[in-house]
Motif scaffolding. Sequence first.
Motif, short mmCIF file in Angstrom:
data_model
loop_
_atom_site.label_atom_id
_atom_site.label_comp_id
_atom_site.label_asym_id
_atom_site.label_seq_id
_atom_site.Cartn_x
_atom_site.Cartn_y
_atom_site.Cartn_z
N GLY A 148 0.80 -1.22 0.00
CA GLY A 148 0.00 0.00 0.00
C GLY A 148 0.83 1.27 0.00
N GLN A 149 2.10 1.19 0.36
CA GLN A 149 3.02 2.33 0.33
C GLN A 149 4.30 1.84 -0.34
N PRO A 150 4.30 1.77 -1.68
CA PRO A 150 5.35 1.04 -2.38
C PRO A 150 6.66 1.80 -2.59
N ARG A 151 6.76 3.03 -2.13
CA ARG A 151 7.99 3.80 -2.36
C ARG A 151 8.46 4.50 -1.09
N LEU A 171 7.72 -5.54 10.37
CA LEU A 171 6.48 -5.65 11.13
C LEU A 171 5.81 -6.99 10.83
N LEU A 172 4.67 -7.22 11.47
CA LEU A 172 3.92 -8.45 11.22
C LEU A 172 3.39 -8.47 9.78
N PRO A 173 3.35 -9.64 9.17
CA PRO A 173 2.91 -9.71 7.77
C PRO A 173 1.45 -9.34 7.60
N ARG A 174 1.15 -8.78 6.43
CA ARG A 174 -0.23 -8.47 6.06
C ARG A 174 -0.73 -9.57 5.13
N GLY A 175 -1.27 -10.62 5.72
CA GLY A 175 -1.70 -11.76 4.92
C GLY A 175 -0.75 -12.93 5.11
N ALA A 176 -0.67 -13.77 4.11
CA ALA A 176 0.22 -14.94 4.17
C ALA A 176 1.67 -14.49 4.26
N PHE A 177 2.45 -15.23 5.01
CA PHE A 177 3.85 -14.86 5.23
C PHE A 177 4.64 -14.94 3.92
N ALA A 178 5.27 -13.80 3.55
CA ALA A 178 6.12 -13.76 2.36
C ALA A 178 7.14 -12.65 2.55
N PRO A 179 8.44 -12.98 2.60
CA PRO A 179 9.46 -11.95 2.77
C PRO A 179 9.37 -10.88 1.69
N THR A 180 9.67 -9.67 2.06
CA THR A 180 9.54 -8.52 1.16
C THR A 180 10.82 -8.31 0.37
N GLN A 181 10.67 -8.06 -0.91
CA GLN A 181 11.78 -7.71 -1.79
C GLN A 181 11.50 -6.36 -2.44
N PHE A 182 12.56 -5.65 -2.81
CA PHE A 182 12.38 -4.31 -3.40
C PHE A 182 13.50 -4.03 -4.39
N ASP A 183 13.25 -3.02 -5.22
CA ASP A 183 14.24 -2.53 -6.19
C ASP A 183 14.77 -1.18 -5.72
N VAL A 184 15.94 -0.82 -6.24
CA VAL A 184 16.60 0.43 -5.87
C VAL A 184 16.75 1.29 -7.12
N ALA A 192 19.79 -1.46 -8.64
CA ALA A 192 20.01 -2.68 -7.86
C ALA A 192 18.66 -3.27 -7.47
N ALA A 193 18.71 -4.53 -7.04
CA ALA A 193 17.50 -5.22 -6.58
C ALA A 193 17.90 -6.26 -5.56
N THR A 194 17.02 -6.50 -4.61
CA THR A 194 17.29 -7.53 -3.62
C THR A 194 17.09 -8.90 -4.25
N THR A 195 17.99 -9.82 -3.90
CA THR A 195 17.86 -11.20 -4.37
C THR A 195 17.32 -12.12 -3.30
N LEU A 219 13.53 3.29 -2.79
CA LEU A 219 13.29 1.85 -2.64
C LEU A 219 11.85 1.59 -3.08
N VAL A 220 11.68 0.69 -4.01
CA VAL A 220 10.36 0.42 -4.60
C VAL A 220 9.98 -1.03 -4.32
N TRP A 221 8.84 -1.21 -3.65
CA TRP A 221 8.35 -2.54 -3.30
C TRP A 221 8.13 -3.38 -4.55
N ARG A 222 8.55 -4.67 -4.49
CA ARG A 222 8.36 -5.56 -5.62
C ARG A 222 7.43 -6.72 -5.26
N THR A 223 7.67 -7.33 -4.11
CA THR A 223 6.81 -8.43 -3.68
C THR A 223 7.00 -8.65 -2.19
N GLY A 224 6.04 -9.35 -1.58
CA GLY A 224 6.15 -9.65 -0.16
C GLY A 224 5.03 -9.02 0.65
N THR A 225 4.78 -9.60 1.83
CA THR A 225 3.68 -9.13 2.68
C THR A 225 4.16 -8.53 4.00
#
Length: 343
Positions: A148-151, A171-184, A192-195, A219-225
């Motif tokens: 909801g706040q991707p940048r 913080l606690l995940p919003r929904g199913a647990f999924a680590p967050t990845q982002f681009d730079v 750059a991007a997180t692997t 930092l731009v959100w790519r995936t994760g909860t």
Amino acid sequence: MIGRFRRGAIGLAARQCLRMAAAPCALAAAASVLWWWSAPPALGTESAPAALSPLLALPLLVATAFVVATVLWFWPTFARRRPGQSLVERLQRGPLGGCGRALLGALLAQAVLTLPLLLALPALFGAPPFARAVVPLVADGAFELHEGQPRVGFALPDLPLQELAVAPVALLPRGAFAPTQFDVFVDGRHVAATTEGVADTRHALRLPLPECRGARLELVWRTGTIPLLFPNDTAKVATPAVHARAWNGALAALLLLAPTFVALALATLAGRGAALPTTLGVAGCAWFVQTVGGLGPFAPTVLAVLRGHWLGSGSLFPSIAASLAVGSLAMIAAMLLRARLRP
């Protein structure tokens, strides 16, 4: 001239501090080295010399503590009703009764004790051979990163960039647990991007950047909860310019004088109306807060030396300025009070 210096308050205090603190400091350094040799930390394939910061801090703490206690015990005018106080006050002109010169002697002794430690031990503990300038970033807007706040944006210093280091709060995940990845992005260009995803609080990531300059990093959100927070000091950029580790150690020795200066300055102020036990208590509390308590530059300086962060970049200026301001105000107040109450 050298003879006068040796016989003056600065020389006398420095020699006494060195005489009393040298052996405990050497024993503490030997204990740190023995501990490192016998039980090295298990770091896997990672290189993390900052994990050895307690081993470097131990002899430094011993040196500063012995210097503070020794000069207060040795110089009579730091407290009331000390043997030889009246004689020293007649011989030492000025409202401080030689306390200012004795303080300088203590600082000189501490520099002599800590400089060899800061030149030798970091190299032994695996600190990088060169130091790079590392600049902390401050978010210029929202510092939350999630779907909801991707940048999250940061203003960049006018320096070439080589690496981005982040350690966000998770913080606690919003929904199913999924680590967050982002681009730079730097000025809109993907750099750059997180692997690997971030799922734990203060999980440190180092992202190499193509050498570039820019005015804004995003930092731009790519995936994760898992929402990530980037408050102050959780994002830093490193520059490609390097400085010799020896110069970093010398700067560290100078920065570590600040806690001792504050402790002795407050003791100078308290000592006009208090006996030696109270003066030692005031100095001990100030020393503890500035070193072990983490409110001064001691802990950040030790970590920066082991991490290879260049101390001349000014990142520790706020804590140094605060310490110098407190110590200077205490010395001014002590001069005014002693001039008014001096018998």
